[in-house]
Design a protein around this motif. Sequence first.
Motif, PDB file in Angstrom:
ATOM      1  N   MET A   1       0.820  -1.317  -0.184  1.00 59.55           N
ATOM      2  CA  MET A   1       0.040  -0.067  -0.140  1.00 59.55           C
ATOM      3  C   MET A   1       1.123   1.109  -0.013  1.00 59.55           C
ATOM      4  N   SER A   2       0.458   2.043  -0.729  1.00 59.67           N
ATOM      5  CA  SER A   2       1.479   3.406  -1.069  1.00 59.67           C
ATOM      6  C   SER A   2       1.188   4.450   0.215  1.00 59.67           C
ATOM      7  N   LYS A   3       2.118   5.291   0.391  1.00 58.97           N
ATOM      8  CA  LYS A   3       1.767   6.049   1.657  1.00 58.97           C
ATOM      9  C   LYS A   3       0.592   6.978   1.246  1.00 58.97           C
ATOM     10  N   LYS A   4       0.217   7.303   0.005  1.00 57.41           N
ATOM     11  CA  LYS A   4      -0.810   8.205  -0.155  1.00 57.41           C
ATOM     12  C   LYS A   4      -2.170   7.386   0.120  1.00 57.41           C
ATOM     13  N   VAL A   5      -2.321   6.128  -0.293  1.00 55.25           N
ATOM     14  CA  VAL A   5      -3.349   5.372   0.059  1.00 55.25           C
ATOM     15  C   VAL A   5      -3.541   5.186   1.568  1.00 55.25           C
ATOM     16  N   HIS A   6      -2.363   5.035   2.356  1.00 48.12           N
ATOM     17  CA  HIS A   6      -2.465   4.864   3.658  1.00 48.12           C
ATOM     18  C   HIS A   6      -3.105   5.959   4.415  1.00 48.12           C
ATOM     19  N   GLU A   7      -2.455   7.196   4.185  1.00 45.35           N
ATOM     20  CA  GLU A   7      -2.894   8.585   4.517  1.00 45.35           C
ATOM     21  C   GLU A   7      -4.525   8.724   4.201  1.00 45.35           C
ATOM     22  N   PHE A   8      -4.719   8.445   3.049  1.00 44.12           N
ATOM     23  CA  PHE A   8      -6.100   8.574   2.566  1.00 44.12           C
ATOM     24  C   PHE A   8      -7.106   7.881   3.201  1.00 44.12           C
ATOM     25  N   ASN A   9      -6.865   6.389   3.514  1.00 44.24           N
ATOM     26  CA  ASN A   9      -7.521   5.829   4.409  1.00 44.24           C
ATOM     27  C   ASN A   9      -7.737   6.195   5.951  1.00 44.24           C
ATOM     28  N   ASP A  10      -6.553   6.894   6.354  1.00 51.35           N
ATOM     29  CA  ASP A  10      -6.603   7.255   7.731  1.00 51.35           C
ATOM     30  C   ASP A  10      -7.573   8.459   7.906  1.00 51.35           C
ATOM     31  N   ILE A  11      -7.751   9.483   6.827  1.00 44.98           N
ATOM     32  CA  ILE A  11      -8.538  10.611   6.988  1.00 44.98           C
ATOM     33  C   ILE A  11     -10.131   9.734   6.901  1.00 44.98           C
ATOM     34  N   ILE A  12     -10.397   8.848   5.998  1.00 47.10           N
ATOM     35  CA  ILE A  12     -11.755   8.120   5.955  1.00 47.10           C
ATOM     36  C   ILE A  12     -12.043   7.428   7.421  1.00 47.10           C
ATOM     37  N   ARG A  13     -11.083   7.075   7.942  1.00 44.74           N
ATOM     38  CA  ARG A  13     -11.343   6.128   9.202  1.00 44.74           C
ATOM     39  C   ARG A  13     -11.604   7.201  10.277  1.00 44.74           C
ATOM     40  N   LYS A  14     -10.763   8.257  10.306  1.00 47.85           N
ATOM     41  CA  LYS A  14     -11.054   9.168  11.476  1.00 47.85           C
ATOM     42  C   LYS A  14     -12.334   9.963  11.427  1.00 47.85           C
ATOM     43  N   LEU A  15     -12.478  10.304  10.227  1.00 45.87           N
ATOM     44  CA  LEU A  15     -13.842  10.977   9.764  1.00 45.87           C
ATOM     45  C   LEU A  15     -15.200  10.167  10.401  1.00 45.87           C
ATOM     46  N   ARG A  16     -14.913   8.756   9.957  1.00 42.43           N
ATOM     47  CA  ARG A  16     -16.166   8.086  10.368  1.00 42.43           C
ATOM     48  C   ARG A  16     -16.203   7.696  11.889  1.00 42.43           C
ATOM     49  N   LYS A  17     -14.911   7.297  12.461  1.00 44.17           N
ATOM     50  CA  LYS A  17     -15.030   7.164  13.854  1.00 44.17           C
ATOM     51  C   LYS A  17     -15.444   8.366  14.733  1.00 44.17           C
ATOM     52  N   ASP A  18     -15.382   9.497  14.436  1.00 41.26           N
ATOM     53  CA  ASP A  18     -15.614  10.603  14.955  1.00 41.26           C
ATOM     54  C   ASP A  18     -17.099  10.907  14.790  1.00 41.26           C
ATOM     55  N   LEU A  19     -17.550  10.560  13.565  1.00 42.35           N
ATOM     56  CA  LEU A  19     -19.029  10.606  13.365  1.00 42.35           C
ATOM     57  C   LEU A  19     -19.960   9.475  13.719  1.00 42.35           C
TER      58      LEU A  19
ATOM     59  N   GLY B   1     -18.854   7.028  15.954  1.00 40.86           N
ATOM     60  CA  GLY B   1     -18.197   6.427  17.399  1.00 40.86           C
ATOM     61  C   GLY B   1     -17.485   5.248  17.079  1.00 40.86           C
ATOM     62  N   LYS B   2     -17.299   4.653  15.794  1.00 33.97           N
ATOM     63  CA  LYS B   2     -16.581   3.665  15.275  1.00 33.97           C
ATOM     64  C   LYS B   2     -16.269   3.721  13.851  1.00 33.97           C
ATOM     65  N   GLY B   3     -14.843   3.407  13.584  1.00 33.13           N
ATOM     66  CA  GLY B   3     -14.455   3.471  12.208  1.00 33.13           C
ATOM     67  C   GLY B   3     -14.279   2.231  11.686  1.00 33.13           C
ATOM     68  N   PRO B   4     -14.327   2.192  10.302  1.00 33.38           N
ATOM     69  CA  PRO B   4     -14.189   0.784   9.682  1.00 33.38           C
ATOM     70  C   PRO B   4     -12.957  -0.018  10.310  1.00 33.38           C
ATOM     71  N   GLU B   5     -13.185  -1.366  10.202  1.00 30.94           N
ATOM     72  CA  GLU B   5     -11.895  -2.175  10.820  1.00 30.94           C
ATOM     73  C   GLU B   5     -10.921  -2.214   9.764  1.00 30.94           C
ATOM     74  N   ARG B   6     -11.419  -2.217   8.320  1.00 27.75           N
ATOM     75  CA  ARG B   6     -10.503  -2.278   7.267  1.00 27.75           C
ATOM     76  C   ARG B   6     -10.840  -1.472   6.194  1.00 27.75           C
ATOM     77  N   ILE B   7      -9.903  -0.803   5.262  1.00 29.02           N
ATOM     78  CA  ILE B   7     -10.311   0.000   4.191  1.00 29.02           C
ATOM     79  C   ILE B   7      -9.396  -0.579   3.077  1.00 29.02           C
ATOM     80  N   HIS B   8      -9.850  -0.599   1.961  1.00 29.26           N
ATOM     81  CA  HIS B   8      -9.137  -0.943   0.691  1.00 29.26           C
ATOM     82  C   HIS B   8      -9.585   0.051  -0.100  1.00 29.26           C
ATOM     83  N   THR B   9      -8.408   0.751  -0.689  1.00 26.86           N
ATOM     84  CA  THR B   9      -8.566   1.962  -1.507  1.00 26.86           C
ATOM     85  C   THR B   9      -7.661   1.913  -2.704  1.00 26.86           C
ATOM     86  N   VAL B  10      -8.438   2.117  -3.852  1.00 23.71           N
ATOM     87  CA  VAL B  10      -7.555   2.149  -5.232  1.00 23.71           C
ATOM     88  C   VAL B  10      -7.837   3.443  -5.846  1.00 23.71           C
TER      89      VAL B  10
END
Length: 115
Positions: free
Chosen positions: A1-19, A21-30
């Motif tokens: 996984m590229s650094k950009k994909v990893h950072e993109f997934n972190d943004i999504i995970r944080k947003l959904r966790k904040d919204l 109360g639980k973020g996704p357990e796993r994210i696959h982005t292309v």
Amino acid sequence: MSKKVHEFNDIIRKLRKDLFGKGPERIHTVFVDNMAISTLYGNITPTEKFMSSTPEGARMIHAARTRMIKDLYAEATPEGMEELMGSKLLHLFTDIKIEEDVAISVFIFEEKITE
């Protein structure tokens, strides 16, 4: 996984966790052209799992989750997303399959995404 994909997934995970109360357990982005396509697994909270045991409850959870995500992105792009992608976010399409606890989001950016 590229650094950009990893950072993109972190943004999504944080947003959904904040919204929710639980973020996704796993994210696959292309990245494809100007799109980021993310498949999110393990999204549903224990309370939502209980509520979704009836068809009406599942419909309610589906409607609430998709509406909340769409409204949040319509209000403002998540912090750091456009900077990371080097492009303006134009559109977000998102849906969730409650029974399988899988969601998909398609982010369409103004410019082609480069890794």
